[in-house]
Design an enzyme around this catalytic site. Sequence first.
Site, PDB file in Angstrom:
ATOM      1  N   PHE A  46     -24.565  35.940  -1.999  1.00 23.13           N
ATOM      2  CA  PHE A  46     -24.807  36.077  -0.555  1.00 23.13           C
ATOM      3  C   PHE A  46     -23.508  36.110   0.242  1.00 23.13           C
ATOM      4  CE2 PHE A  46     -28.426  33.242  -2.095  1.00 23.13           C
ATOM      5  CZ  PHE A  46     -29.140  34.325  -2.578  1.00 23.13           C
ATOM      6  N   HIS A  87     -21.748  29.542  -7.610  1.00 26.39           N
ATOM      7  CA  HIS A  87     -22.880  29.970  -8.450  1.00 26.39           C
ATOM      8  C   HIS A  87     -22.727  31.438  -8.864  1.00 26.39           C
ATOM      9  CE1 HIS A  87     -24.234  26.410  -6.323  1.00 26.39           C
ATOM     10  NE2 HIS A  87     -25.277  26.287  -7.133  1.00 26.39           N
ATOM     11  N   SER A 104     -25.337  22.616  -1.809  1.00 21.31           N
ATOM     12  CA  SER A 104     -25.016  23.304  -3.062  1.00 21.31           C
ATOM     13  C   SER A 104     -23.539  23.667  -3.170  1.00 21.31           C
ATOM     14  CB  SER A 104     -25.841  24.589  -3.194  1.00 21.31           C
ATOM     15  OG  SER A 104     -27.199  24.325  -2.931  1.00 21.31           O
ATOM     16  N   ARG A 152     -21.532  27.872 -10.991  1.00 22.90           N
ATOM     17  CA  ARG A 152     -22.312  26.687 -10.658  1.00 22.90           C
ATOM     18  C   ARG A 152     -21.754  25.480 -11.397  1.00 22.90           C
ATOM     19  NH1 ARG A 152     -28.784  25.851 -11.699  1.00 22.90           N
ATOM     20  NH2 ARG A 152     -29.124  24.326 -10.046  1.00 22.90           N
ATOM     21  N   ARG A 154     -17.162  23.178  -8.106  1.00 26.07           N
ATOM     22  CA  ARG A 154     -17.645  23.171  -6.718  1.00 26.07           C
ATOM     23  C   ARG A 154     -17.312  21.855  -6.032  1.00 26.07           C
ATOM     24  NH1 ARG A 154     -23.503  23.047  -6.932  1.00 26.07           N
ATOM     25  NH2 ARG A 154     -23.297  22.786  -9.164  1.00 26.07           N
ATOM     26  N   GLU A 158     -25.763  34.817   7.269  1.00 23.40           N
ATOM     27  CA  GLU A 158     -24.504  35.157   6.598  1.00 23.40           C
ATOM     28  C   GLU A 158     -23.688  36.209   7.336  1.00 23.40           C
ATOM     29  OE1 GLU A 158     -27.482  35.167   5.134  1.00 23.40           O
ATOM     30  OE2 GLU A 158     -27.428  33.522   3.685  1.00 23.40           O
TER      31      GLU A 158
HETATM   32  C1  LIG Z   1     -29.669  34.830   1.612  1.00 21.66           C
HETATM   33  C2  LIG Z   1     -29.907  33.491   1.020  1.00 21.66           C
HETATM   34  N1  LIG Z   1     -29.102  32.458   1.353  1.00 21.66           N
HETATM   35  C3  LIG Z   1     -29.311  31.254   0.805  1.00 21.66           C
HETATM   36  C4  LIG Z   1     -30.314  31.033  -0.088  1.00 21.66           C
HETATM   37  C5  LIG Z   1     -30.490  29.678  -0.745  1.00 21.66           C
HETATM   38  N2  LIG Z   1     -31.735  29.052  -0.271  1.00 21.66           N
HETATM   39  C6  LIG Z   1     -32.860  29.037  -1.016  1.00 21.66           C
HETATM   40  S1  LIG Z   1     -34.151  28.336  -0.229  1.00 21.66           S
HETATM   41  C7  LIG Z   1     -33.215  27.983   1.122  1.00 21.66           C
HETATM   42  C8  LIG Z   1     -33.816  27.300   2.299  1.00 21.66           C
HETATM   43  C9  LIG Z   1     -34.957  28.059   2.863  1.00 21.66           C
HETATM   44  O1  LIG Z   1     -35.633  27.313   3.807  1.00 21.66           O
HETATM   45  P1  LIG Z   1     -37.072  27.761   4.287  1.00 21.66           P
HETATM   46  O2  LIG Z   1     -37.069  29.216   4.553  1.00 21.66           O
HETATM   47  O3  LIG Z   1     -37.463  26.892   5.408  1.00 21.66           O
HETATM   48  O4  LIG Z   1     -37.955  27.526   3.007  1.00 21.66           O
HETATM   49  P2  LIG Z   1     -38.941  26.307   2.663  1.00 21.66           P
HETATM   50  O5  LIG Z   1     -38.559  25.117   3.489  1.00 21.66           O
HETATM   51  O6  LIG Z   1     -40.288  26.795   3.014  1.00 21.66           O
HETATM   52  O7  LIG Z   1     -38.806  26.073   1.201  1.00 21.66           O
HETATM   53  C10 LIG Z   1     -31.908  28.425   0.936  1.00 21.66           C
HETATM   54  C11 LIG Z   1     -30.836  28.267   1.920  1.00 21.66           C
HETATM   55  C12 LIG Z   1     -31.115  32.147  -0.429  1.00 21.66           C
HETATM   56  N3  LIG Z   1     -32.109  32.039  -1.336  1.00 21.66           N
HETATM   57  N4  LIG Z   1     -30.912  33.350   0.155  1.00 21.66           N
END
Ligand SMILES: Cc1ncc(C[n+]2csc(CCOP(=O)(O)OP(=O)(O)O)c2C)c(N)n1
Lengths: 299, 329
Positions: free
Chosen positions: B92, B118, B46, B176, B19, B67
């Site tokens: 995704f 990943h 990431s 990953r 990556r 997306e």
């Molecule tokens: C469809 C999708 N894209 C990307 C991710 C990777 N991802 C996990 S948490 C996150 C950020 C989420 O932010 P938020 O909804 O504000 O959560 P919090 O700050 O409450 O943890 C991302 C991009 C994912 N889980 N699902």
Amino acid sequence: MSEENREKLALELERKAYKLRIMELEMMRDSEASGHYGGSMSVMDILTVLYFKVMRVDPHNEDWEDRDRFVLSKGHACNALCPVLAEKGFFSRDILPTFNKLDSPFGMHPDKNKISGCDASTGSLGHGAPIAVGMAMAGKYLKKDYRVYVVVGDGEVAEGSNWEAIEIASHFKVDNLCATIDRNKYSLDGSTEGPGVFKEGGIEGTMTLEPIDKKLEDFGWHVIKCDGHDFIQLMGAYDEAARTKGRPTVIIADTLKGKGISFIEDKYEWHYGQFTPEQYKTAIDELTATLKRLEQKSA
Amino acid sequence: MAEISSFTMADLADVTTPRDVFGKVLIELAREDSRIVALSTDLMLSTKLKDFAKEFPGRFIETGLTEQATVSMCAGMASCGLIPFFATFAAFATMRPCEQVRTDIAYPKLNVKIVGTHAGLSMGPGGTTHHATEDIAIMRSMANMTVLVPSDMIQTVKVVKSAAEFEGPCYIRLIRGAESPIDIYQSVEECPFEIGKAAVIKEGNDVTIIAAGAPVVQESFVAANELEKEGIHVRVIDMASVKPIDKEAIVKAAEETGGIITVEDHNIMGGVGSAVAEVVVQERPVPMKLVGVPDVYSTLGPPDELWAKYGLNSSSLIGTVKDFLKKTK
Ligand SMILES: Cc1ncc(C[n+]2csc(CCOP(=O)(O)OP(=O)(O)O)c2C)c(N)n1
């Protein structure tokens, strides 16, 4: 409930939330897991109020068809949900340290097929709200009086599927549905608000939400704003949601990412990570000190 | 800094995963070609686009968790002359915006590069939602799509560069890679990667293993070298170009070794094994064995333990080869 009893209950719930934060960190420390610290700490008070005050669920009858449904759409906060379900009695806390290990029911994201008390497998963001709308509409069709609760991350709100669900719920006046937005101001790459530029290692403005209250009102939802770490306000908000008829309710809970652990609070860098043994100790010590203070306050 | 085409491992000393290599090479390419832009849906950190974002503020576009719209946006950008690279987790990148990829990008043959990181089981404890064991099948089944699955750091350099250099839709699959798979290739000049061409990384005439991507190419290579000590001569083919696939190399392996085992960090349905089988059954039928995730939703756990569970590590592969030879020869 008298005001005095309400305050007592609020304090009791707050103690519970700190106990659960400690349980979470012990689980992660003992399983040597990395995980989502920021978003699990910001949502813990919301989960505590839902599971120990608001929702009708029975850990001895997990498939009870009249139970309230819960969907943690921001599934990456599974490390907060697992201790909550254990504390509620769905399973023994002794198995929590299998977290993230081979074939464990517990990992980074909730798995409905494996975790007792879990109603939806989430983790891919943008699925929970539409699932919850479906559960709520099924409840209406089946003439059940259960309610459906979904917790969405503020970064997650950007997903188009959420906005489709927001339209549908309002179109069908799905008033047995209550969404909560954990408004901790950060997504993964940085803050949600801002011009969308790279700054100090992250992005300032991953996707503008504001004015999220007006947007949701315009979409036909009943909107409640509250302090997501104030237990009186949270209890009041869920009461108001239950009383609201003819449209779905959303609670925009103003929270602090990393709440309770000062070295990670308000830092997007701690969205995901791995504590060192020293960091676990510092964090657990701080949470334990807060818990002690709360106990003295209630004594 | 050396030219990308003469990169050696020394030029990658500052990075640890494929990556990172992607992020680094994309910067080099973007310095040369101002049409290249990068898009992230809240996974810049990431997918290792952070340094790109820093160096090219106007050419890095963070669209938050969107997306589907982002993939269609890439189509719009490409139709106006840009070369968008969109990176997110493989799950995704290929499932949420699947139709957008197919109809908006693949059908009009637009010059968009989708990078799924990943992939496979490499998100270990992330569980089913984050495992991507369908992505090769999905992307491969879209006409006009090129599917590239590099295994190590140097090959990733070459894959990213090749993707940027040809015009058309392309999917690059990366794991990953937190566990730093061993390096097969030491320098870009030595690495024989070419779109549509397979590389024989170990000669042998008893049976052929065809694999694509980390860690299975490495594990196959290790297994074959172990078997060599026991007098079993296994040919190992690195099929980093899954589509277009190198039919000639497959037919030759079928003819010369009489049997083919495919190994992939993916569901055995529709992936690398299926791609190879499509050639074998039509051109030169020989016995085959497909090793991969056996059409189940993979469980969670550390990636190494998951790969072992599904028979993708070298010790399992040694047994698989011996069984295969017993049954077929
Ligand atoms: C469809 C999708 N894209 C990307 C991710 C990777 N991802 C996990 S948490 C996150 C950020 C989420 O932010 P938020 O909804 O504000 O959560 P919090 O700050 O409450 O943890 C991302 C991009 C994912 N889980 N699902």
